[in-house]
Write a protein that holds these residues in place. Structure first.
Motif, PDB file in Angstrom:
ATOM      1  N   THR A   5       0.840  -1.194   0.000  1.00  0.00           N
ATOM      2  CA  THR A   5       0.000   0.000   0.000  1.00  0.00           C
ATOM      3  C   THR A   5       0.880   1.250   0.000  1.00  0.00           C
ATOM      4  O   THR A   5       2.061   1.193   0.317  1.00  0.00           O
ATOM      5  N   CYS A   6       0.244   2.350  -0.359  1.00  0.00           N
ATOM      6  CA  CYS A   6       0.903   3.652  -0.326  1.00  0.00           C
ATOM      7  C   CYS A   6       1.557   3.865   1.048  1.00  0.00           C
ATOM      8  O   CYS A   6       2.718   4.235   1.145  1.00  0.00           O
ATOM      9  N   LYS A   7       0.816   3.571   2.121  1.00  0.00           N
ATOM     10  CA  LYS A   7       1.325   3.742   3.489  1.00  0.00           C
ATOM     11  C   LYS A   7       2.567   2.890   3.747  1.00  0.00           C
ATOM     12  O   LYS A   7       3.527   3.352   4.357  1.00  0.00           O
ATOM     13  N   GLY A  11       3.944   6.381   2.191  1.00  0.00           N
ATOM     14  CA  GLY A  11       2.947   7.339   1.720  1.00  0.00           C
ATOM     15  C   GLY A  11       1.889   7.628   2.765  1.00  0.00           C
ATOM     16  O   GLY A  11       2.124   7.444   3.964  1.00  0.00           O
ATOM     17  N   ALA A  12       0.719   8.059   2.307  1.00  0.00           N
ATOM     18  CA  ALA A  12      -0.263   8.589   3.245  1.00  0.00           C
ATOM     19  C   ALA A  12      -1.669   8.003   3.085  1.00  0.00           C
ATOM     20  O   ALA A  12      -2.578   8.414   3.780  1.00  0.00           O
ATOM     21  N   CYS A  13      -1.850   7.040   2.158  1.00  0.00           N
ATOM     22  CA  CYS A  13      -3.196   6.487   2.008  1.00  0.00           C
ATOM     23  C   CYS A  13      -3.115   4.969   1.830  1.00  0.00           C
ATOM     24  O   CYS A  13      -2.034   4.390   1.852  1.00  0.00           O
ATOM     25  N   ASP A  14      -4.264   4.351   1.609  1.00  0.00           N
ATOM     26  CA  ASP A  14      -4.304   2.898   1.525  1.00  0.00           C
ATOM     27  C   ASP A  14      -4.390   2.400   0.086  1.00  0.00           C
ATOM     28  O   ASP A  14      -4.787   1.266  -0.157  1.00  0.00           O
ATOM     29  N   ALA A  31       5.014   7.752  -8.774  1.00  0.00           N
ATOM     30  CA  ALA A  31       4.077   8.363  -9.721  1.00  0.00           C
ATOM     31  C   ALA A  31       2.791   8.780  -9.012  1.00  0.00           C
ATOM     32  O   ALA A  31       2.262   9.875  -9.235  1.00  0.00           O
ATOM     33  N   HIS A  32       2.306   7.905  -8.127  1.00  0.00           N
ATOM     34  CA  HIS A  32       1.097   8.211  -7.357  1.00  0.00           C
ATOM     35  C   HIS A  32       1.346   9.421  -6.446  1.00  0.00           C
ATOM     36  O   HIS A  32       0.515  10.323  -6.369  1.00  0.00           O
ATOM     37  N   GLY A  33       2.496   9.421  -5.791  1.00  0.00           N
ATOM     38  CA  GLY A  33       2.844  10.533  -4.897  1.00  0.00           C
ATOM     39  C   GLY A  33       2.875  11.857  -5.639  1.00  0.00           C
ATOM     40  O   GLY A  33       2.358  12.869  -5.158  1.00  0.00           O
ATOM     41  N   ALA A  43      -1.982  15.479   3.004  1.00  0.00           N
ATOM     42  CA  ALA A  43      -1.330  14.339   3.662  1.00  0.00           C
ATOM     43  C   ALA A  43      -0.132  13.860   2.845  1.00  0.00           C
ATOM     44  O   ALA A  43       0.933  13.566   3.389  1.00  0.00           O
ATOM     45  N   HIS A  44      -0.313  13.787   1.520  1.00  0.00           N
ATOM     46  CA  HIS A  44       0.790  13.325   0.671  1.00  0.00           C
ATOM     47  C   HIS A  44       1.894  14.383   0.566  1.00  0.00           C
ATOM     48  O   HIS A  44       3.063  14.045   0.497  1.00  0.00           O
ATOM     49  N   MET A  45       1.513  15.650   0.552  1.00  0.00           N
ATOM     50  CA  MET A  45       2.528  16.709   0.487  1.00  0.00           C
ATOM     51  C   MET A  45       3.437  16.638   1.709  1.00  0.00           C
ATOM     52  O   MET A  45       4.642  16.838   1.619  1.00  0.00           O
TER      53      MET A  45
END
Ligand SMILES: [Zn+2]
Length: 78
Positions: A5-7, A11-14, A31-33, A43-45
């Motif tokens: 997962t992103c987390k 990262g910051a999401c699922d 790329a997602h980030g 949250a991602h920033m």
């Protein structure tokens, strides 16, 4: 294919990424980030800024990457 997962990738999401190799996984996450950054997702920033600080410290960055690679290789294939 392996799933992270992103987390799990700092990262910051699922959001779920699927890839054969760690490099591929890292690229999907990056790329997602970038997309979330462009959309101004707070949250991602925040995690991207933390990542940029980490990148200024090659030693810490290497350690972080090694940890994530280990996590990736410990995952079961789907
Ligand atoms: Zn995310």
């Amino acid at each position: 294919m392996k799933t992270m997962t992103c987390k799990q990738l700092g990262g910051a999401c699922d959001k779920v990424f699927k890839a054969e190799t760690f490099d591929e996984m890292a690229e999907l996450s990056r790329a997602h980030g970038m997309q979330m950054f462009q959309e101004g997702d707070a949250a991602h920033m925040k995690v991207i800024q933390e990542m940029m600080v980490l990148m200024n410290n090659p030693e810490a960055m290497k350690k972080w990457l090694d940890t994530k690679k280990l996590e990736f290789s410990a995952l079961k294939d789907d």
